[in-house]
Write a protein that holds these residues in place. Structure first.
Motif, mmCIF file in Angstrom:
data_model
loop_
_atom_site.group_PDB
_atom_site.id
_atom_site.type_symbol
_atom_site.label_atom_id
_atom_site.label_comp_id
_atom_site.label_asym_id
_atom_site.label_seq_id
_atom_site.Cartn_x
_atom_site.Cartn_y
_atom_site.Cartn_z
ATOM 1 N N GLY A 1 -21.492 -140.946 34.908
ATOM 2 C CA GLY A 1 -20.556 -140.010 34.286
ATOM 3 C C GLY A 1 -21.177 -139.379 33.061
ATOM 4 O O GLY A 1 -21.873 -140.043 32.291
ATOM 5 N N GLU A 2 -20.943 -138.095 32.877
ATOM 6 C CA GLU A 2 -21.621 -137.349 31.821
ATOM 7 C C GLU A 2 -21.352 -137.907 30.434
ATOM 8 O O GLU A 2 -22.246 -137.973 29.595
ATOM 9 C CB GLU A 2 -21.211 -135.873 31.881
ATOM 10 C CG GLU A 2 -22.029 -134.955 30.990
ATOM 11 C CD GLU A 2 -23.503 -134.873 31.376
ATOM 12 O OE1 GLU A 2 -24.300 -134.378 30.561
ATOM 13 O OE2 GLU A 2 -23.855 -135.301 32.493
ATOM 14 N N TYR A 3 -20.127 -138.331 30.177
ATOM 15 C CA TYR A 3 -19.778 -138.849 28.846
ATOM 16 C C TYR A 3 -20.618 -140.074 28.504
ATOM 17 O O TYR A 3 -21.263 -140.137 27.449
ATOM 18 C CB TYR A 3 -18.289 -139.178 28.806
ATOM 19 C CG TYR A 3 -17.826 -139.812 27.519
ATOM 20 C CD1 TYR A 3 -17.820 -139.109 26.332
ATOM 21 C CD2 TYR A 3 -17.357 -141.130 27.502
ATOM 22 C CE1 TYR A 3 -17.384 -139.687 25.145
ATOM 23 C CE2 TYR A 3 -16.916 -141.713 26.332
ATOM 24 C CZ TYR A 3 -16.931 -140.991 25.159
ATOM 25 O OH TYR A 3 -16.489 -141.580 23.994
ATOM 26 N N GLY A 4 -20.629 -141.064 29.375
ATOM 27 C CA GLY A 4 -21.395 -142.273 29.111
ATOM 28 C C GLY A 4 -22.892 -142.028 29.072
ATOM 29 O O GLY A 4 -23.608 -142.613 28.244
ATOM 30 N N ILE A 5 -23.372 -141.178 29.954
ATOM 31 C CA ILE A 5 -24.812 -140.876 29.991
ATOM 32 C C ILE A 5 -25.253 -140.238 28.680
ATOM 33 O O ILE A 5 -26.275 -140.610 28.093
ATOM 34 C CB ILE A 5 -25.135 -139.962 31.188
ATOM 35 C CG1 ILE A 5 -24.985 -140.755 32.502
ATOM 36 C CG2 ILE A 5 -26.538 -139.379 31.066
ATOM 37 C CD1 ILE A 5 -25.080 -139.895 33.743
ATOM 38 N N ILE B 1 -27.907 -140.545 23.318
ATOM 39 C CA ILE B 1 -27.836 -140.368 21.868
ATOM 40 C C ILE B 1 -28.213 -141.662 21.159
ATOM 41 O O ILE B 1 -29.015 -141.667 20.210
ATOM 42 C CB ILE B 1 -26.428 -139.912 21.449
ATOM 43 C CG1 ILE B 1 -26.125 -138.508 21.969
ATOM 44 C CG2 ILE B 1 -26.283 -139.953 19.925
ATOM 45 C CD1 ILE B 1 -24.667 -138.098 21.830
ATOM 46 N N ALA B 2 -27.657 -142.785 21.611
ATOM 47 C CA ALA B 2 -27.944 -144.073 20.965
ATOM 48 C C ALA B 2 -29.426 -144.394 21.030
ATOM 49 O O ALA B 2 -30.015 -144.890 20.061
ATOM 50 C CB ALA B 2 -27.120 -145.178 21.625
ATOM 51 N N TRP C 1 -18.774 -147.124 27.221
ATOM 52 C CA TRP C 1 -19.128 -146.487 28.490
ATOM 53 C C TRP C 1 -20.591 -146.045 28.541
ATOM 54 O O TRP C 1 -21.003 -145.384 29.481
ATOM 55 C CB TRP C 1 -18.187 -145.314 28.771
ATOM 56 C CG TRP C 1 -16.898 -145.784 29.385
ATOM 57 C CD1 TRP C 1 -16.418 -147.054 29.410
ATOM 58 C CD2 TRP C 1 -15.941 -144.978 30.070
ATOM 59 N NE1 TRP C 1 -15.211 -147.092 30.051
ATOM 60 C CE2 TRP C 1 -14.882 -145.852 30.474
ATOM 61 C CE3 TRP C 1 -15.856 -143.621 30.367
ATOM 62 C CZ2 TRP C 1 -13.777 -145.382 31.173
ATOM 63 C CZ3 TRP C 1 -14.748 -143.163 31.061
ATOM 64 C CH2 TRP C 1 -13.719 -144.033 31.454
ATOM 65 N N ARG C 2 -21.365 -146.435 27.529
ATOM 66 C CA ARG C 2 -22.812 -146.250 27.645
ATOM 67 C C ARG C 2 -23.378 -147.181 28.712
ATOM 68 O O ARG C 2 -24.553 -147.074 29.064
ATOM 69 C CB ARG C 2 -23.506 -146.500 26.312
ATOM 70 C CG ARG C 2 -23.496 -147.964 25.846
ATOM 71 C CD ARG C 2 -24.309 -148.190 24.594
ATOM 72 N NE ARG C 2 -25.715 -147.845 24.781
ATOM 73 C CZ ARG C 2 -26.689 -148.189 23.962
ATOM 74 N NH1 ARG C 2 -26.427 -148.888 22.872
ATOM 75 N NH2 ARG C 2 -27.921 -147.840 24.201
ATOM 76 N N PHE D 1 -20.996 -135.470 21.193
ATOM 77 C CA PHE D 1 -20.901 -135.855 22.600
ATOM 78 C C PHE D 1 -22.106 -135.457 23.447
ATOM 79 O O PHE D 1 -22.132 -135.756 24.644
ATOM 80 C CB PHE D 1 -19.618 -135.261 23.206
ATOM 81 C CG PHE D 1 -18.387 -135.639 22.439
ATOM 82 C CD1 PHE D 1 -17.891 -136.928 22.494
ATOM 83 C CD2 PHE D 1 -17.741 -134.710 21.642
ATOM 84 C CE1 PHE D 1 -16.762 -137.289 21.773
ATOM 85 C CE2 PHE D 1 -16.610 -135.059 20.919
ATOM 86 C CZ PHE D 1 -16.113 -136.359 20.984
ATOM 87 N N THR D 2 -23.086 -134.779 22.856
ATOM 88 C CA THR D 2 -24.258 -134.406 23.634
ATOM 89 C C THR D 2 -25.528 -134.734 22.867
ATOM 90 O O THR D 2 -25.560 -134.707 21.635
ATOM 91 C CB THR D 2 -24.260 -132.905 23.966
ATOM 92 O OG1 THR D 2 -24.461 -132.139 22.768
ATOM 93 C CG2 THR D 2 -22.966 -132.485 24.650
ATOM 94 N N LEU D 3 -26.578 -135.042 23.613
ATOM 95 C CA LEU D 3 -27.860 -135.334 22.998
ATOM 96 C C LEU D 3 -28.372 -134.119 22.227
ATOM 97 O O LEU D 3 -28.958 -134.263 21.144
ATOM 98 C CB LEU D 3 -28.877 -135.730 24.085
ATOM 99 C CG LEU D 3 -30.294 -136.027 23.608
ATOM 100 C CD1 LEU D 3 -30.318 -137.188 22.627
ATOM 101 C CD2 LEU D 3 -31.201 -136.303 24.806
ATOM 102 N N GLU D 4 -28.151 -132.939 22.744
ATOM 103 C CA GLU D 4 -28.607 -131.728 22.072
ATOM 104 C C GLU D 4 -27.980 -131.586 20.688
ATOM 105 O O GLU D 4 -28.668 -131.296 19.699
ATOM 106 C CB GLU D 4 -28.264 -130.498 22.922
ATOM 107 C CG GLU D 4 -28.706 -129.182 22.328
ATOM 108 C CD GLU D 4 -28.317 -127.995 23.188
ATOM 109 O OE1 GLU D 4 -28.942 -126.923 23.037
ATOM 110 O OE2 GLU D 4 -27.380 -128.122 24.003
ATOM 111 N N SER D 5 -26.662 -131.813 20.598
ATOM 112 C CA SER D 5 -25.968 -131.710 19.320
ATOM 113 C C SER D 5 -26.454 -132.780 18.349
ATOM 114 O O SER D 5 -26.688 -132.507 17.165
ATOM 115 C CB SER D 5 -24.460 -131.834 19.537
ATOM 116 O OG SER D 5 -23.768 -131.752 18.314
ATOM 117 N N ALA D 6 -26.611 -134.002 18.847
ATOM 118 C CA ALA D 6 -27.063 -135.099 17.995
ATOM 119 C C ALA D 6 -28.481 -134.863 17.487
ATOM 120 O O ALA D 6 -28.789 -135.109 16.315
ATOM 121 C CB ALA D 6 -27.001 -136.418 18.758
ATOM 122 N N THR D 7 -29.334 -134.381 18.352
ATOM 123 C CA THR D 7 -30.730 -134.126 17.968
ATOM 124 C C THR D 7 -30.820 -133.043 16.907
ATOM 125 O O THR D 7 -31.582 -133.153 15.935
ATOM 126 C CB THR D 7 -31.555 -133.736 19.198
ATOM 127 O OG1 THR D 7 -31.499 -134.808 20.164
ATOM 128 C CG2 THR D 7 -33.004 -133.476 18.824
#
Length: 323
Positions: free
Chosen positions: A127-131, A136-137, A107-108, A81-87
């Motif tokens: 919204g934080e979730y979609g952002i 990440i995508a 919701w992206r 759910f976060t760019l940091e985790s995905a990276t």
């Protein structure tokens, strides 16, 4: 292939993991161990279960090691759910894994300006979730384009299916909507009722992931919408749902202010978040590149969810289903 599914005990994984086992893959499921699959399937007996707290291990910087140590050919990440985790996961798996697939969201995109929305062509998310999902995508696409890890992101709509509480005709999860429609009482809807919701059955999302794994070369560096073939608007959804109970929907258009005064703050917030976005996505890219072909129209997928909820006493209605 050995496929590691992160978060495979959730709704998508409930259908994806058995699909992968039936396809002949060796499957490992990483989860916190607090949930079993939504529906039983004999294929789960062939799945290796690994318990890991991703949030804690991410904080400690070791979650990527947990995944890499399983020596997967493919990793399917359903709970990032976060760019940091995905990276962090990408950097650890780069050069060691053949394909990383990520579960995003419709919701992206922000509120619709042009329909249907093609991949990457919607408005800026809010919204934080979609952002975070959009970031990440984009990161995954850049990673593959730059010659790094082969990645694919798939973006489902409002997920439904057995064991799942569906987004209803008002764009929220208020169970009172089903009682109102089943009784034939007037349903108050905010605005004109033309706002769209794009549902998808969890098994169709699972199919999308399976197709992307099968067609790795075509899926490399791509993002795909995995939704039903069509979307429902508020009015059409309400009329369809009333018909499930042998009723005809009577709809009363009210202002958003009146709607908020007549429901809980939480239900009103969720309705606004869904209906303000008013999404309808195209699946032509997924169809043409990886052979995605959803088996459920949105109304059939929602009906399956609702039937399960009624049968298990989780939703009360005043007339029985007649379909």
């Amino acid at each position: 292939m050995r496929i590691v599914v992160i978060g495979g005990s959730g709704h998508i994984g409930t259908f994806l993991v058995p699909r992968l086992v039936r396809a002949g893959h060796e499957v490992v499921n990483i989860s916190r161990g607090s949930r079993t699959a939504y529906t039983e399937s004999p294929e789960w007996r062939q799945v290796r279960q690994v318990v890991a707290d991703r949030e804690r291990e991410d904080a400690e910087g070791v979650f990527g090691d947990t995944v890499a140590d399983l020596r997967p050919d493919v990793v399917v990440d359903l709970v990032c759910f976060t760019l940091e985790s995905a990276t962090a996961l990408v950097e650890r798996l780069r050069g060691e894994v053949g394909h990383l697939l990520h579960c995003g969201t419709l919701w992206r995109y922000g509120p619709s300006h042009k329909l249907p929305i093609a991949e990457g062509e919607g408005t800026e998310p809010f919204g934080e979730y979609g952002i975070q999902k959009d970031r990440i995508a984009r990161m995954l696409k850049d990673e593959t384009a730059g010659g790094g890890l082969v990645t694919t992101s798939l973006h489902p709509g409002h997920i439904v299916g057995e064991g799942w509480d569906p987004i209803g005709p008002l764009g929220n999860n208020d169970p009172a909507v089903w009682r109102t429609l089943s009784a034939g009482r007037p349903l108050r809807i905010p605005g004109l009722g033309v706002e769209l919701m794009h549902h998808v059955h969890a098994d169709d999302v699972a199919q999308g992931f399976e197709r992307a794994i099968e067609h790795r070369e075509a899926a490399a560096g791509e993002d795909f919408h995995v939704v039903a073939p069509t979307a429902l608007n508020v009015r059409g959804f309400a009329h369809e749902a009333a018909g499930w109970f042998g009723r005809t929907a009577t709809l009363e258009s009210v202002t958003w202010e009146e709607f908020r005064a007549d429901t809980s703050e939480e239900h009103a917030r969720v309705s606004w978040e869904h209906l303000y976005r008013s999404h309808c996505l195209t699946i032509e890219k997924a169809r043409s590149l990886i052979g995605y072909e959803p088996g459920y129209q949105p109304e059939a997928a929602v009906l399956e969810s609702l039937r399960w909820l009624i049968e298990h006493g989780k939703v009360e209605v005043e007339s029985p289903l007649v379909v």
